[in-house]
Design a protein around this motif. Sequence first.
Motif, PDB file in Angstrom:
ATOM      1  N   ALA A 112      -2.711  11.984  -1.329  1.00  5.99           N
ATOM      2  CA  ALA A 112      -1.895  12.443  -2.453  1.00  5.99           C
ATOM      3  C   ALA A 112      -2.738  12.551  -3.725  1.00  5.99           C
ATOM      4  O   ALA A 112      -2.619  13.517  -4.480  1.00  5.99           O
ATOM      5  CB  ALA A 112      -0.721  11.486  -2.670  1.00  5.99           C
ATOM      6  N   GLN A 130      -2.835   7.884   3.248  1.00  4.50           N
ATOM      7  CA  GLN A 130      -1.742   8.711   2.713  1.00  4.50           C
ATOM      8  C   GLN A 130      -1.785   8.762   1.190  1.00  4.50           C
ATOM      9  O   GLN A 130      -1.598   9.809   0.600  1.00  4.50           O
ATOM     10  CB  GLN A 130      -0.397   8.177   3.209  1.00  4.50           C
ATOM     11  CG  GLN A 130      -0.176   8.397   4.699  1.00  4.50           C
ATOM     12  CD  GLN A 130      -0.411   9.841   5.124  1.00  4.50           C
ATOM     13  OE1 GLN A 130       0.086  10.767   4.504  1.00  4.50           O
ATOM     14  NE2 GLN A 130      -1.197  10.041   6.177  1.00  4.50           N
ATOM     15  N   LYS A 131      -2.037   7.598   0.583  1.00  6.22           N
ATOM     16  CA  LYS A 131      -2.093   7.562  -0.885  1.00  6.22           C
ATOM     17  C   LYS A 131      -3.302   8.321  -1.395  1.00  6.22           C
ATOM     18  O   LYS A 131      -3.212   9.087  -2.361  1.00  6.22           O
ATOM     19  CB  LYS A 131      -2.113   6.117  -1.389  1.00  6.22           C
ATOM     20  CG  LYS A 131      -0.751   5.480  -1.324  1.00  6.22           C
ATOM     21  CD  LYS A 131      -0.753   4.054  -1.844  1.00  6.22           C
ATOM     22  CE  LYS A 131       0.638   3.461  -1.696  1.00  6.22           C
ATOM     23  NZ  LYS A 131       0.656   2.025  -1.994  1.00  6.22           N
ATOM     24  N   ASN A 132      -4.451   8.109  -0.739  1.00  8.42           N
ATOM     25  CA  ASN A 132      -5.648   8.833  -1.148  1.00  8.42           C
ATOM     26  C   ASN A 132      -5.453  10.337  -1.012  1.00  8.42           C
ATOM     27  O   ASN A 132      -5.888  11.107  -1.862  1.00  8.42           O
ATOM     28  CB  ASN A 132      -6.868   8.390  -0.332  1.00  8.42           C
ATOM     29  CG  ASN A 132      -7.412   7.056  -0.805  1.00  8.42           C
ATOM     30  OD1 ASN A 132      -7.076   6.597  -1.893  1.00  8.42           O
ATOM     31  ND2 ASN A 132      -8.229   6.430   0.019  1.00  8.42           N
ATOM     32  N   TYR A 161      -4.571   3.400   3.812  1.00  4.09           N
ATOM     33  CA  TYR A 161      -4.704   3.899   2.446  1.00  4.09           C
ATOM     34  C   TYR A 161      -4.761   5.419   2.429  1.00  4.09           C
ATOM     35  O   TYR A 161      -4.665   6.043   1.398  1.00  4.09           O
ATOM     36  CB  TYR A 161      -5.964   3.344   1.781  1.00  4.09           C
ATOM     37  CG  TYR A 161      -5.994   1.850   1.732  1.00  4.09           C
ATOM     38  CD1 TYR A 161      -5.163   1.161   0.845  1.00  4.09           C
ATOM     39  CD2 TYR A 161      -6.826   1.120   2.569  1.00  4.09           C
ATOM     40  CE1 TYR A 161      -5.160  -0.223   0.809  1.00  4.09           C
ATOM     41  CE2 TYR A 161      -6.838  -0.260   2.535  1.00  4.09           C
ATOM     42  CZ  TYR A 161      -6.007  -0.928   1.659  1.00  4.09           C
ATOM     43  OH  TYR A 161      -6.019  -2.279   1.636  1.00  4.09           O
TER      44      TYR A 161
END
Length: 284
Positions: A218, A214-216, A212
């Motif tokens: 961003a 990478q999304k966090n 998670y």
Amino acid sequence: RQSKQLGQTISRYDAEEYAVELTAMTLEAELRQAFINRQLVLAFQPLVHARSGSLKAVEALLRWTHPQRGAISPQVFIALAEQSDLILDIGGWVLREACQQAAAWPGGPVQVSVNVSARQFESPRLKEDVLNALLVSGLPAHLLELELTENMLMTSGRDVVDVLEQLKALNVRLALDDFGTGYSSLAYLNRFPLDVLKIDRSFIQGLGLETYGQKNLAIVRSTIALAHELGIEVVAEGVETGLQREILVALGCDLLQGYFFSAPMPLEKAVTWRFGSGPRLTQP
Ligand code: C2E
Ligand code: MG
Ligand code: MG
Ligand code: MG
């Protein structure tokens, strides 16, 4: 037979519900008593400058140690207190106590953050309580920060902009707590006079991890950029590791808070706290 089974199920369910309610009633009565007997205390958790780790402010967090049941989570007893005007009395006390301790901080007054509950936000008493806490303690208003949540702003029956502007007129700081977990709306970042966004720890937790992370990353990066564009300071909540800190420093996050630096501490410990001076990663 079928209906009897159903009946038994229902009555067992009723009994359970009744027991839960009874426990809640008992606990509420005990909370009321604990409050009168001055058994509620404040713990203080440091907010530090991201780069230096030096103390910027402290957040006041309410603690109740029940004589038989032990420590009870504020999420539980605040919710109980929220069911009646008890929260207004407790909230008023938290404001006074937090301001008094912050004003008397060794080495000079410290900035203090106080959590405001939804019912408090709905009440005209809030403004009076804030003013009273400042006057009685002598704490300069700009050293008091009120932490509000998205949900309380979005579900409020009051004219939110008006309430926030009245509070801002006292010269206190306004923070949006647990940012990203409620009815997030970019529109209100424009409309509401906010000084600080506190990014919820659920977004911080995964930073530096593959799945998670990478999304966090961003989400956190763009939240910081957006806040800064709007002149709003950013706090990362729930920083637990050195890696999370490094990433947040690299992203330009202003302030950090979390077990990596310190768990909430009793006043006696908090007043002498310096980053690196004690055990880390310990739970409260
Ligand atoms: P909050 O305002 O978001 O406070 C941060 C919570 O995260 C605190 O829990 C703190 O102990 C915890 N925390 C801090 N750093 C870390 C970390 O690195 N990792 C993890 N896992 N947790 C961390 P606490 O003290 O149990 O309080 C829970 C919530 O109860 C608060 O969330 C706040 O919403 C509410 N609360 C606490 N005190 C008060 C109060 O005086 N008034 C009101 N209305 N609500 C309060
Ligand atoms: Mg808070
Ligand atoms: Mg929070
Ligand atoms: Mg919270």
